[in-house]
Design a protein around this motif. Structure first.
Motif, PDB file in Angstrom:
ATOM      1  N   LEU A  89       0.807  -1.219   0.000  1.00 31.06           N
ATOM      2  CA  LEU A  89       0.000   0.000   0.000  1.00 31.06           C
ATOM      3  C   LEU A  89       0.841   1.269   0.000  1.00 31.06           C
ATOM      4  O   LEU A  89       0.311   2.371  -0.105  1.00 31.06           O
ATOM      5  CB  LEU A  89      -0.918   0.032   1.229  1.00 31.06           C
ATOM      6  CG  LEU A  89      -1.925  -1.095   1.371  1.00 31.06           C
ATOM      7  CD1 LEU A  89      -2.644  -0.980   2.702  1.00 31.06           C
ATOM      8  CD2 LEU A  89      -2.907  -1.089   0.229  1.00 31.06           C
ATOM      9  N   LEU A  90       2.142   1.122   0.147  1.00 29.09           N
ATOM     10  CA  LEU A  90       3.011   2.281   0.301  1.00 29.09           C
ATOM     11  C   LEU A  90       3.334   2.941  -1.030  1.00 29.09           C
ATOM     12  O   LEU A  90       3.394   2.282  -2.068  1.00 29.09           O
ATOM     13  CB  LEU A  90       4.309   1.874   1.001  1.00 29.09           C
ATOM     14  CG  LEU A  90       4.160   1.213   2.374  1.00 29.09           C
ATOM     15  CD1 LEU A  90       5.525   0.858   2.923  1.00 29.09           C
ATOM     16  CD2 LEU A  90       3.399   2.105   3.324  1.00 29.09           C
ATOM     17  N   VAL A  91       3.557   4.251  -0.974  1.00 31.48           N
ATOM     18  CA  VAL A  91       3.997   4.994  -2.147  1.00 31.48           C
ATOM     19  C   VAL A  91       5.513   5.183  -2.041  1.00 31.48           C
ATOM     20  O   VAL A  91       6.124   4.883  -1.012  1.00 31.48           O
ATOM     21  CB  VAL A  91       3.269   6.355  -2.256  1.00 31.48           C
ATOM     22  CG1 VAL A  91       1.769   6.150  -2.431  1.00 31.48           C
ATOM     23  CG2 VAL A  91       3.535   7.231  -1.053  1.00 31.48           C
ATOM     24  N   ASP A  92       6.117   5.707  -3.104  1.00 31.49           N
ATOM     25  CA  ASP A  92       7.563   5.906  -3.117  1.00 31.49           C
ATOM     26  C   ASP A  92       7.997   6.800  -1.955  1.00 31.49           C
ATOM     27  O   ASP A  92       7.413   7.841  -1.704  1.00 31.49           O
ATOM     28  CB  ASP A  92       8.001   6.543  -4.437  1.00 31.49           C
ATOM     29  CG  ASP A  92       7.888   5.574  -5.602  1.00 31.49           C
ATOM     30  OD1 ASP A  92       7.889   4.353  -5.341  1.00 31.49           O
ATOM     31  OD2 ASP A  92       7.784   6.029  -6.747  1.00 31.49           O
ATOM     32  N   GLY A  93       9.030   6.373  -1.255  1.00 35.12           N
ATOM     33  CA  GLY A  93       9.583   7.141  -0.154  1.00 35.12           C
ATOM     34  C   GLY A  93       8.862   6.966   1.172  1.00 35.12           C
ATOM     35  O   GLY A  93       9.278   7.508   2.188  1.00 35.12           O
ATOM     36  N   GLU A  94       7.789   6.216   1.194  1.00 33.99           N
ATOM     37  CA  GLU A  94       7.016   5.994   2.426  1.00 33.99           C
ATOM     38  C   GLU A  94       7.483   4.692   3.065  1.00 33.99           C
ATOM     39  O   GLU A  94       7.767   3.719   2.383  1.00 33.99           O
ATOM     40  CB  GLU A  94       5.525   5.904   2.072  1.00 33.99           C
ATOM     41  CG  GLU A  94       4.607   5.810   3.241  1.00 33.99           C
ATOM     42  CD  GLU A  94       3.131   5.809   2.837  1.00 33.99           C
ATOM     43  OE1 GLU A  94       2.299   6.148   3.686  1.00 33.99           O
ATOM     44  OE2 GLU A  94       2.823   5.451   1.680  1.00 33.99           O
ATOM     45  N   ARG A  95       7.577   4.687   4.402  1.00 31.52           N
ATOM     46  CA  ARG A  95       7.952   3.458   5.097  1.00 31.52           C
ATOM     47  C   ARG A  95       7.056   3.261   6.307  1.00 31.52           C
ATOM     48  O   ARG A  95       6.523   4.217   6.872  1.00 31.52           O
ATOM     49  CB  ARG A  95       9.424   3.466   5.490  1.00 31.52           C
ATOM     50  CG  ARG A  95       9.796   4.481   6.489  1.00 31.52           C
ATOM     51  CD  ARG A  95      11.283   4.413   6.873  1.00 31.52           C
ATOM     52  NE  ARG A  95      11.600   5.473   7.801  1.00 31.52           N
ATOM     53  CZ  ARG A  95      11.319   5.464   9.101  1.00 31.52           C
ATOM     54  NH1 ARG A  95      10.753   4.425   9.643  1.00 31.52           N
ATOM     55  NH2 ARG A  95      11.624   6.494   9.869  1.00 31.52           N
ATOM     56  N   VAL A  96       6.904   2.012   6.713  1.00 37.46           N
ATOM     57  CA  VAL A  96       6.065   1.653   7.855  1.00 37.46           C
ATOM     58  C   VAL A  96       6.829   1.934   9.138  1.00 37.46           C
ATOM     59  O   VAL A  96       7.962   1.494   9.319  1.00 37.46           O
ATOM     60  CB  VAL A  96       5.646   0.169   7.793  1.00 37.46           C
ATOM     61  CG1 VAL A  96       4.909  -0.238   9.056  1.00 37.46           C
ATOM     62  CG2 VAL A  96       4.791  -0.091   6.563  1.00 37.46           C
TER      63      VAL A  96
END
Length: 161
Positions: free
Chosen positions: A7-14
């Motif tokens: 579900l993440l977009v580029d540059g996003e982290r959990v």
């Protein structure tokens, strides 16, 4: 990719991925024990009857139905409920066949609060309240380690500004 990474977009982290607190499973486990105990008791009562095999069949079908409805369904609901904090947003997903979800961008979060009762403090969970640009604050109950989640979320909101 594994959920929620897909579900993440580029540059996003959990930052955090959790399910509701396991206290939600206490009731279903007690129901299962009760269904088994009552089923065994009733099966023992009718064992000397000529129609005992039919009674056992009915008890087994009813017991299995109750076990599915009172235990399996809540366990699957618990397992498929996700509370995720990423570097850009808060995601909540619920459901198996019919899924519902909400995403709250960090930039839209105005305040983050938590509360927990004495029992919830002992169990290590609580309610997280997120006030965003929407009309009503969003409340997420049975969040494990709610104070830690509150601090993480506050840090992510502060980093986003």
């Amino acid at each position: 990719m594994a959920y929620p990474d897909d579900l993440l977009v580029d540059g996003e982290r959990v930052v955090l991925h959790t399910h509701p607190h396991a206290k939600m499973l206490l009731g279903p486990v007690l129901y299962l024990l009760l269904v088994v105990a009552v089923g065994v008791f009733l099966a023992a009562l009718v064992r000397e009857q000529a129609w005992a095999p039919w009674a056992w069949l009915v008890l087994g079908v009813v017991g299995a139905g109750l076990a599915v409805r009172l235990t399996l369904v809540p366990v699957v609901r618990w397992r498929t409920t996700h509370f995720v904090v990423t570097t850009r947003r808060v995601l909540v997903r619920e459901g198996v066949l019919a899924r519902t979800g909400i995403d709250i961008p960090m930039s839209r979060i105005h305040s983050v609060q938590f509360r927990h009762t004495v029992l919830e403090r002992v169990l290590g969970c609580g309610t997280l309240v997120i006030e965003s640009a929407s009309d009503e604050p969003l409340e997420f109950t049975d969040v494990p380690r709610v104070e830690r989640v509150h601090a993480l979320l506050y840090q992510e909101v502060a980093d986003d500004v």
